[in-house]
Write a protein that holds these residues in place. Structure first.
Motif, PDB file in Angstrom:
ATOM      1  N   THR A   1      -7.790   1.324   1.423  1.00  0.00           N
ATOM      2  CA  THR A   1      -6.847   0.864   0.389  1.00  0.00           C
ATOM      3  C   THR A   1      -6.085  -0.360   0.890  1.00  0.00           C
TER       4      THR A   1
ATOM      5  N   ARG B   1      -8.059  -3.419   0.249  1.00  0.00           N
ATOM      6  CA  ARG B   1      -8.097  -3.775  -1.177  1.00  0.00           C
ATOM      7  C   ARG B   1      -6.771  -4.412  -1.603  1.00  0.00           C
TER       8      ARG B   1
ATOM      9  N   LEU C   1      -5.323   5.623   4.405  1.00  0.00           N
ATOM     10  CA  LEU C   1      -5.143   4.497   3.465  1.00  0.00           C
ATOM     11  C   LEU C   1      -5.859   3.242   3.959  1.00  0.00           C
TER      12      LEU C   1
ATOM     13  N   ARG D   1       1.364   3.997  -3.116  1.00  0.00           N
ATOM     14  CA  ARG D   1       0.955   5.398  -2.932  1.00  0.00           C
ATOM     15  C   ARG D   1       2.132   6.361  -3.022  1.00  0.00           C
TER      16      ARG D   1
ATOM     17  N   THR E   1       0.837  -1.207   0.000  1.00  0.00           N
ATOM     18  CA  THR E   1       0.000   0.000   0.000  1.00  0.00           C
ATOM     19  C   THR E   1       0.875   1.261   0.000  1.00  0.00           C
TER      20      THR E   1
END
Ligand code: CP
Length: 330
Positions: free
Chosen positions: A304, A307, A301, A167, A163
């Motif tokens: 996210t 996911r 986040l 990002r 993650t």
């Protein structure tokens, strides 16, 4: 490793499965930097698939994955189930509450029973540190530790690293503060180990009562003042206060914990401008994190992470099921 801007795929992003030396994934120590980066690269190739209408591959067709969770889970169990199904595996979720474990069957007998069904992958969560390693010695298939007591949760650390890399484009050199109940956190242990391998500067922040003895030897600096600990951090990773693992008074009250160590807008101002906020979930809102911070899509986040967990676990399942990836140790 080349550093990549957000969302940009490089030709280096691995089109072939990651390779493991180890038969199992029990702790971050089973991986070296090359293997960890290969896994993240491979997850990067799976991530766009999750946005497509048809999300299924047949890489693990004919393979059997058993999810064996002795502790509650929302994210990890469903994420492994989805990852297995996305890869085409047959996935069995063992319900421990309705299994013979509830009648007193031991962990080793359960392992022998499952082993007789010849699974290819066994994903285990257990309340005792070392339970996944014990099972790994009793079965023939690859075992993945989905969280064992206060010990490790390696796929959580991998999805957190993925993650961050997606990002911010890199991990090397970032200041990452891991804050809160470090003492009871398997997420903290796995994250410190992996972020160190990947070259981040890691800090641990929390009250002395919730900081393990010798934490400064994990490869992180230790801070008891939250504002000093998150100063100039690129990422502030909050940990769940794990009341179920506390057998005494580790702090006077939730209100006082939040006052000193809860992440709110005021404390976050001490981190780098635009610093990102993470939490493995489930969150105790108003204890370790304020909803205003947790729900701000510009900095949080947290969704996210969930996911990304599916893509990372697809890469892990593929690597451990791939014939030849770890034959030396099989
Ligand atoms: N992060 C995590 O392990 O969440 P679950 O307990 O819901 O699986």
């Amino acid at each position: 490793m080349a550093q990549r801007p957000t969302g940009v795929k490089t030709s280096e992003a691995s089109a072939s499965p990651a390779r493991f030396r180890s038969k199992h994934l029990l702790a971050i120590g089973d991986l070296n930097r090359f293997e960890a980066e290969q896994l993240l690269d491979r997850a990067e190739t799976f991530e766009p698939l999750l946005e497509q209408k048809v999300k299924k591959l047949d890489t693990l067709r004919g393979r059997t994955l058993i999810n064996l969770f002795f502790e509650n889970s929302t994210r990890t169990q469903s994420s492994f189930e989805l990852a297995g199904k996305r890869m085409g595996a047959d996935v069995v979720n063992m319900s421990v509450k309705s299994s013979s474990v509830a009648k007193g069957e031991t962990l080793i007998d359960t392992a022998a029973t499952l082993n007789a069904m010849r699974p290819d992958l066994l994903v285990v969560r257990h309340g005792s540190s070392g339970a996944a390693a014990l099972l790994a010695r009793k079965v023939d298939c690859a075992v993945i530790n989905a969280g064992d007591g206060k010990h490790e949760h390696p796929t959580q650390a991998l999805l957190d690293a993925f993650t961050i890399r997606q990002r911010l484009g890199k991990i090397e050199g970032l200041n990452i503060a891991i804050c809160g109940d470090v003492l009871h956190s398997r997420v903290a242990r796995s994250n410190v180990a992996l972020l160190n391998i990947l070259g981040a500067n890691v800090r641990l922040v929390g009250p002395p009562t919730l900081m393990p003895t010798g934490a400064e030897r994990w490869g992180a600096t230790v801070h008891h003042d939250m504002r000093a600990g998150i100063k100039d951090a690129d990422v502030v990773m909050m940990l769940r206060v794990q009341r179920e693992r506390m057998d005494g008074g580790f702090f006077p009250s939730a209100r006082e914990f939040f006052w000193f160590y809860g992440l709110d807008e005021d404390k976050l101002k001490f981190a780098k401008p635009g610093a990102l906020v993470m939490h493995p979930g489930p969150m105790n809102r108003g204890v370790e994190i304020d909803s205003i911070v947790a729900d701000d899509p510009k900095i949080s986040l947290i969704e996210t992470q969930v996911r990304m967990g599916v893509a990372v676990r697809m890469a892990v399942l593929e690597a451990l099921a791939e014939p030849g990836s770890n034959q030396e140790t099989r």
